[in-house]
Write a protein that holds these residues in place. Structure first.
Motif, PDB file in Angstrom:
ATOM      1  N   UNK A  43     -18.917  13.038  30.110  1.00 34.68           N
ATOM      2  CA  UNK A  43     -18.585  13.959  31.208  1.00 34.68           C
ATOM      3  C   UNK A  43     -19.768  14.832  31.620  1.00 34.68           C
ATOM      4  N   UNK A  44     -20.795  14.856  30.773  1.00 33.46           N
ATOM      5  CA  UNK A  44     -21.971  15.669  31.079  1.00 33.46           C
ATOM      6  C   UNK A  44     -22.754  15.030  32.229  1.00 33.46           C
ATOM      7  N   UNK A  45     -23.678  15.774  32.765  1.00 35.01           N
ATOM      8  CA  UNK A  45     -24.491  15.279  33.870  1.00 35.01           C
ATOM      9  C   UNK A  45     -25.940  15.147  33.406  1.00 35.01           C
ATOM     10  N   UNK A  46     -26.189  14.107  32.606  1.00 38.88           N
ATOM     11  CA  UNK A  46     -27.535  13.891  32.089  1.00 38.88           C
ATOM     12  C   UNK A  46     -27.720  12.422  31.687  1.00 38.88           C
ATOM     13  N   UNK A  52     -23.968   6.650  27.577  1.00 36.57           N
ATOM     14  CA  UNK A  52     -22.624   6.526  27.001  1.00 36.57           C
ATOM     15  C   UNK A  52     -21.677   5.854  27.985  1.00 36.57           C
ATOM     16  N   UNK A  53     -21.703   6.283  29.227  1.00 37.41           N
ATOM     17  CA  UNK A  53     -20.801   5.721  30.233  1.00 37.41           C
ATOM     18  C   UNK A  53     -21.063   4.243  30.503  1.00 37.41           C
ATOM     19  N   UNK A  54     -22.318   3.844  30.412  1.00 30.43           N
ATOM     20  CA  UNK A  54     -22.649   2.432  30.615  1.00 30.43           C
ATOM     21  C   UNK A  54     -21.949   1.558  29.565  1.00 30.43           C
TER      22      UNK A  54
END
Length: 142
Positions: A43-46, A52-54
């Motif tokens: 959920x972070x913007x970095x 992680x999202x990938x």
């Protein structure tokens, strides 16, 4: 400090978190919920979140080294005598690395609880749970 680790393992959706929630407040404990930790990082913007999202968007597990750094940090910072692990270790390689962490922190008491559930029940439970990463294609790979 004399600590005990209780590893709750099993397939996704088998109730690991539910079982931990039933007992965690009865003891001086802390819970490492790997899935929750990774979803929060996502959920972070970095760049870390992008990595992680990938993996999570494809239903894949992150590399051992990445996960082990999270676990090491968790053990180091915890002041509780009982540590519950939900979602770690998942692979034999992670279990072997876990042994090294137990040695590093002089933890010689640990228990492993495996929750077994058949594939059709897993699929049904995950569909009802409705999380974004509980898609049929990703369920099979986790």
């Amino acid at each position: 400090m004399n600590r005990t680790i209780i590893i709750i393992t099993g397939p996704p959706g088998c109730g690991k978190g539910t079982q931990i929630n039933l007992v965690k407040n009865k003891y001086p404990s802390q819970v490492l919920e790997m899935g929750d930790i990774l979803r929060n990082i996502g959920k972070e913007n970095n760049k870390k979140a992008d990595t992680v999202n990938a993996y999570l968007s494809q239903g894949k597990l992150l590399p051992d080294e990445y996960i082990l750094n999270i676990v090491d940090d968790f053990i180091e910072k915890s002041s509780k005598s009982i540590l519950f692990f939900d979602g770690f270790p998942r692979y034999l390689s992670q279990a072997k690395s876990m042994e090294k962490l137990l040695e590093k922190y002089s933890i010689n008491k640990y228990f492993i609880v495996y929750i077994k559930l058949n594939n059709s029940d897993i699929t049904n439970r995950l569909r009802k749970r409705g999380r974004a990463d509980d898609k049929p294609a990703t369920i099979k790979t986790r």
